[in-house]
Design a protein around this motif. Structure first.
Motif, PDB file in Angstrom:
ATOM      1  N   VAL A  14      21.145  55.993  99.453  1.00  0.00           N
ATOM      2  CA  VAL A  14      20.301  57.119  99.062  1.00  0.00           C
ATOM      3  C   VAL A  14      21.196  58.055  98.252  1.00  0.00           C
ATOM      4  O   VAL A  14      22.242  58.504  98.737  1.00  0.00           O
ATOM      5  CB  VAL A  14      19.717  57.863 100.280  1.00  0.00           C
ATOM      6  CG1 VAL A  14      19.003  59.148  99.829  1.00  0.00           C
ATOM      7  CG2 VAL A  14      18.742  56.963 101.035  1.00  0.00           C
ATOM      8  N   TYR A  15      20.790  58.296  97.001  1.00  0.00           N
ATOM      9  CA  TYR A  15      21.572  59.155  96.109  1.00  0.00           C
ATOM     10  C   TYR A  15      20.829  60.468  95.906  1.00  0.00           C
ATOM     11  O   TYR A  15      19.699  60.489  95.393  1.00  0.00           O
ATOM     12  CB  TYR A  15      21.797  58.441  94.771  1.00  0.00           C
ATOM     13  CG  TYR A  15      22.213  59.349  93.639  1.00  0.00           C
ATOM     14  CD1 TYR A  15      23.306  60.214  93.765  1.00  0.00           C
ATOM     15  CD2 TYR A  15      21.525  59.337  92.426  1.00  0.00           C
ATOM     16  CE1 TYR A  15      23.682  61.051  92.719  1.00  0.00           C
ATOM     17  CE2 TYR A  15      21.898  60.164  91.368  1.00  0.00           C
ATOM     18  CZ  TYR A  15      22.976  61.023  91.527  1.00  0.00           C
ATOM     19  OH  TYR A  15      23.335  61.848  90.501  1.00  0.00           O
ATOM     20  N   VAL A  16      21.476  61.556  96.315  1.00  0.00           N
ATOM     21  CA  VAL A  16      20.867  62.874  96.177  1.00  0.00           C
ATOM     22  C   VAL A  16      21.420  63.523  94.902  1.00  0.00           C
ATOM     23  O   VAL A  16      22.578  63.933  94.854  1.00  0.00           O
ATOM     24  CB  VAL A  16      21.138  63.739  97.422  1.00  0.00           C
ATOM     25  CG1 VAL A  16      20.473  65.110  97.275  1.00  0.00           C
ATOM     26  CG2 VAL A  16      20.600  63.034  98.678  1.00  0.00           C
ATOM     27  N   HIS A  17      20.556  63.566  93.901  1.00  0.00           N
ATOM     28  CA  HIS A  17      20.919  64.085  92.583  1.00  0.00           C
ATOM     29  C   HIS A  17      21.005  65.620  92.638  1.00  0.00           C
ATOM     30  O   HIS A  17      20.407  66.255  93.507  1.00  0.00           O
ATOM     31  CB  HIS A  17      19.848  63.639  91.586  1.00  0.00           C
ATOM     32  CG  HIS A  17      20.060  64.094  90.178  1.00  0.00           C
ATOM     33  ND1 HIS A  17      19.275  65.052  89.579  1.00  0.00           N
ATOM     34  CD2 HIS A  17      20.967  63.714  89.245  1.00  0.00           C
ATOM     35  CE1 HIS A  17      19.682  65.245  88.337  1.00  0.00           C
ATOM     36  NE2 HIS A  17      20.711  64.444  88.100  1.00  0.00           N
ATOM     37  N   GLU A  18      21.710  66.180  91.677  1.00  0.00           N
ATOM     38  CA  GLU A  18      21.877  67.647  91.711  1.00  0.00           C
ATOM     39  C   GLU A  18      20.544  68.392  91.617  1.00  0.00           C
ATOM     40  O   GLU A  18      20.416  69.514  92.104  1.00  0.00           O
ATOM     41  CB  GLU A  18      22.829  68.121  90.603  1.00  0.00           C
ATOM     42  CG  GLU A  18      22.339  67.835  89.197  1.00  0.00           C
ATOM     43  CD  GLU A  18      23.184  68.560  88.132  1.00  0.00           C
ATOM     44  OE1 GLU A  18      23.491  69.754  88.335  1.00  0.00           O
ATOM     45  OE2 GLU A  18      23.532  67.919  87.127  1.00  0.00           O
ATOM     46  N   ALA A  19      19.536  67.761  91.002  1.00  0.00           N
ATOM     47  CA  ALA A  19      18.228  68.412  90.896  1.00  0.00           C
ATOM     48  C   ALA A  19      17.272  67.978  92.010  1.00  0.00           C
ATOM     49  O   ALA A  19      16.057  68.014  91.845  1.00  0.00           O
ATOM     50  CB  ALA A  19      17.617  68.127  89.534  1.00  0.00           C
ATOM     51  N   ALA A  20      17.830  67.570  93.142  1.00  0.00           N
ATOM     52  CA  ALA A  20      16.974  67.119  94.251  1.00  0.00           C
ATOM     53  C   ALA A  20      16.327  68.302  94.968  1.00  0.00           C
ATOM     54  O   ALA A  20      16.921  69.372  95.078  1.00  0.00           O
ATOM     55  CB  ALA A  20      17.807  66.318  95.246  1.00  0.00           C
ATOM     56  N   ASP A  21      15.131  68.080  95.470  1.00  0.00           N
ATOM     57  CA  ASP A  21      14.524  68.975  96.452  1.00  0.00           C
ATOM     58  C   ASP A  21      15.149  68.582  97.792  1.00  0.00           C
ATOM     59  O   ASP A  21      14.960  67.438  98.262  1.00  0.00           O
ATOM     60  CB  ASP A  21      13.009  68.747  96.448  1.00  0.00           C
ATOM     61  CG  ASP A  21      12.301  69.544  97.536  1.00  0.00           C
ATOM     62  OD1 ASP A  21      12.895  69.770  98.609  1.00  0.00           O
ATOM     63  OD2 ASP A  21      11.133  69.920  97.311  1.00  0.00           O
ATOM     64  N   LEU A  22      15.906  69.487  98.404  1.00  0.00           N
ATOM     65  CA  LEU A  22      16.677  69.089  99.600  1.00  0.00           C
ATOM     66  C   LEU A  22      15.789  68.809 100.813  1.00  0.00           C
ATOM     67  O   LEU A  22      16.180  68.034 101.700  1.00  0.00           O
ATOM     68  CB  LEU A  22      17.745  70.141  99.932  1.00  0.00           C
ATOM     69  CG  LEU A  22      18.943  70.173  98.968  1.00  0.00           C
ATOM     70  CD1 LEU A  22      20.032  71.113  99.480  1.00  0.00           C
ATOM     71  CD2 LEU A  22      19.524  68.778  98.729  1.00  0.00           C
ATOM     72  N   ASP A  23      14.602  69.399 100.858  1.00  0.00           N
ATOM     73  CA  ASP A  23      13.672  69.028 101.933  1.00  0.00           C
ATOM     74  C   ASP A  23      13.282  67.554 101.803  1.00  0.00           C
ATOM     75  O   ASP A  23      13.260  66.800 102.778  1.00  0.00           O
ATOM     76  CB  ASP A  23      12.396  69.885 101.875  1.00  0.00           C
ATOM     77  CG  ASP A  23      12.667  71.329 102.272  1.00  0.00           C
ATOM     78  OD1 ASP A  23      13.709  71.582 102.924  1.00  0.00           O
ATOM     79  OD2 ASP A  23      11.852  72.204 101.915  1.00  0.00           O
TER      80      ASP A  23
END
Lengths: 419, 419
Positions: free
Chosen positions: A240-249
């Motif tokens: 799972v890659y969390v990009h800088e523009a991710a919605d953290l929820d």
């Protein structure tokens, strides 16, 4: 000389004989109309339910032996049958009876300039070998999918489930005979000796494809030593890659679902990648959420997980963590460390999502969705024989169409080809 | 110790290094728009023509060495290039530029009940290995088909064509660089040592598929020892079966075309089967026609050809003959002796034709048509990389779509899977 040595040539002959009988059965299955196959599947489901007691008695023997051998509880659970599970196995057969028959489907066709009518249509593969571990339900699932797609199947299950598998196959074979179909459409190979695996995967010309289902070491060994075509399945170092523009929820929800829903299956996440630009905020929150859910986190804000952890398919409540510098670095990391199963990006940035889906080399690429969706049922296939992580023939969940080959058929009236 | 032994570890490293460079190139090729690939193919065609002299000079060296080694005339002819053949090679590249790009084609897609948008689309295989004999044109054909389908290709040609192949690959690589594309999209492996074949087919994880093109012994060896997926190609013990209800004029025409049009290719007929019911009339006529055409007939009215002849792929002006007792016996004979390439029935009886097309287990089944039609150009593919005789991935002529895999892509907005 070991005690087993004298039996080896016999086991090879046994496997080859079984494959030859399977081929004869396969020729008959290939010509069966759909209604006959569906009736046979319903009849097999009835037979499995009717023989619940016999099946459970055999399973009890397997369980007793496994317990005596000190088998861990999780593996005992995979081996164990009970009336509800037997009903579930029968329901699986009925479900396959309700699926469309892939055999005979015309994929392409045209009339050539010389009048030759040409079409490409689906035909069964022929003889399919299955090598699998633990769960006795695979015995019946594989039979059902093979029969519906017109294939004969040679089953090589785990020795720990030998008695359960034998009881199930006995019931299935008797049910085929009652439907006037060849019992050799399903045969169980001896699990008493490892060599039957070798003989099966080297029976070139007798077996059309072997599908191994199990851990990485089983699949590695099968693919390495096989002389018949194989389909690699189900090893998943999913990210799972969390990009800088991710919605953290969204990121937290997807990460937890991907990791903890069923940690022992191949589509579970094994590594979390987080963009450096948001690591300071995102990582403490995501690690905290993982730990609250009972996950052991390897690596974190200070340092990435080590090389060995980043390559591991834990299949447990563990996860490796690494920080990457943007989507291209994430793609490079995943294409280097991943196993080509399922990779997910969490982002609200369309360009990043597009770049990720284009650049990732895997069977399935998710945008803002859990890795857990890579599954034949979820994809709408009704049932699956496994999840292919290779590129040839089938990639991702394999349903009934993936159990077929094709044949070109041309009808003419005397056409010859000019020099 | 042999003189070559010290070089073997280096050759293995060389092949692996080439495969790693190919993978890097493949990642770039996978993302190229169609216009860029087509421009590169046109540019490569121009370069091949512009360097005709250099290519012919290298070919002359190969030919001289082959002549000195006493190579038979037929093989010299396969090896030989001339200005017309070089123009033909370039024209092949332009033809591939004109074909549809398979990459990106969406094969299936739907929106799941939870709103997840799912699609399966074609992607390149990645790194393709080609092992082939003799003809230098395969070097360029394979490059063209690989490039158009977004794949990098590792070429292992014959040592007899080493200088020709090197000249062609040098030209292709320079042309790629002139188009700002990675030269490692095409690499020629050393043909000086047999071990490069072994290293290529065992480079698991580095090479996605190996396609051997050549005689039965090459293909057997590759498939037997490979650890990467392979596609068996082009061994054809093809049959023409003359049913009792055949029009003998049609039978004679199809038989002669299937046998004599180009006896050295894999779709040529190698065995004639005739129904016992008409053998007395049909066999003398058909044997007479074959012999008038210069074919040596093995077996005939008195006795069937022997076992060895019935199994042979002559690839010459020879044919085996056997008498069978009806369509089911013909099907049984062909499924036992055939190689699953192309089988043809000549009949005016619809039920017999249907039974034959249903029962024959082969890549192509013809009714009242020459076996010579099994060919990518004839099937309308524009070009072919080979003819698969296996059941996995591709069966029959392989065009551009058969040079691809697929990838599932899912776009969501935070979907997770219920427990």
């Amino acid at each position: 000389m070991s005690l087993q040595a004298p039996s080896l040539p016999d086991l090879r002959r046994d496997v080859h004989d079984a494959a030859r009988r399977a081929r004869v059965a396969a020729r008959a299955l290939a010509l069966l109309p759909t209604v006959a196959k569906d009736a046979a599947l319903q009849s097999a489901a009835d037979a499995v339910v009717a023989h619940t007691e016999r099946i459970l008695a055999a399973n009890a023997e397997d369980l007793e032996a496994a317990r005596a051998a000190g088998t861990p509880a999780a593996m005992l659970d995979r081996l164990a049958l009970n009336p509800t599970r037997v009903d579930g196995i029968a329901a699986g057969l009925r479900q396959v009876a309700g699926l469309p028959d892939p055999v005979g489907e015309v994929l392409r066709g045209y009339t050539l300039p010389n009048g030759l009518h040409l079409r490409q249509q689906r035909v069964p593969l022929g003889v399919v070998g299955m090598i699998y571990e633990g769960r006795p339900n695979v015995t019946v699932d594989a039979f059902g999918l093979a029969l519906k797609s017109g294939n004969a199947v040679l089953l090589r299950g785990s020795s720990s489930a030998a008695k359960s598998n034998q009881a199930l196959v006995d019931v299935l074979r008797a049910s085929l005979i009652s439907e006037d179909l060849p019992a050799d459409a399903v045969q169980l190979l001896s699990a008493a000796d490892r060599s039957t695996v070798t003989h099966l995967i080297q029976a070139r010309g007798l077996v059309d494809v072997v599908i191994p289902r199990g851990g990485a070491s089983l699949i590695d060994a099968v693919v390495r030593d096989a002389q018949v075509p194989t389909i690699e399945t189900g090893v998943g170092n999913c990210h799972v890659y969390v990009h800088e523009a991710a919605d953290l929820d969204v990121a937290e929800r997807i990460l937890l679902n991907s990791k903890t829903r069923r940690p022992s299956v191949c589509n579970a996440a094994e590594t979390l990648l987080v963009d450096a630009a948001i690591a300071g905020v995102a990582l403490p929150r995501l690690i905290d959420a993982l730990e609250h859910a009972g996950v052991t986190v390897h690596g974190g804000l200070g340092a990435d997980a080590d090389e060995a952890d980043l390559r591991r398919e834990y299949l447990s409540m563990d996860i490796a963590v690494a920080v990457v510098d943007g989507v291209d670095a994430a793609i490079a990391h995943i294409n280097e460390y991943g196993t080509g199963h399922t990779e997910s990006i969490v982002t609200t940035n369309m360009a990043a999502a597009q770049r990720f889906t284009d650049g990732i080399d895997a069977a399935a690429v998710m945008v803002n969705a859990s890795t857990a969706f890579t599954d034949g049922e979820q994809f709408g296939f009704g049932a699956e024989i496994g999840i292919s992580t290779q590129k040839l023939h089938a990639r991702g969940p394999m349903g009934l169409p993936e159990m077929t080959s094709t044949k070109w058929i041309a009808w003419g009236d005397g056409q010859t080809r000019p020099a």
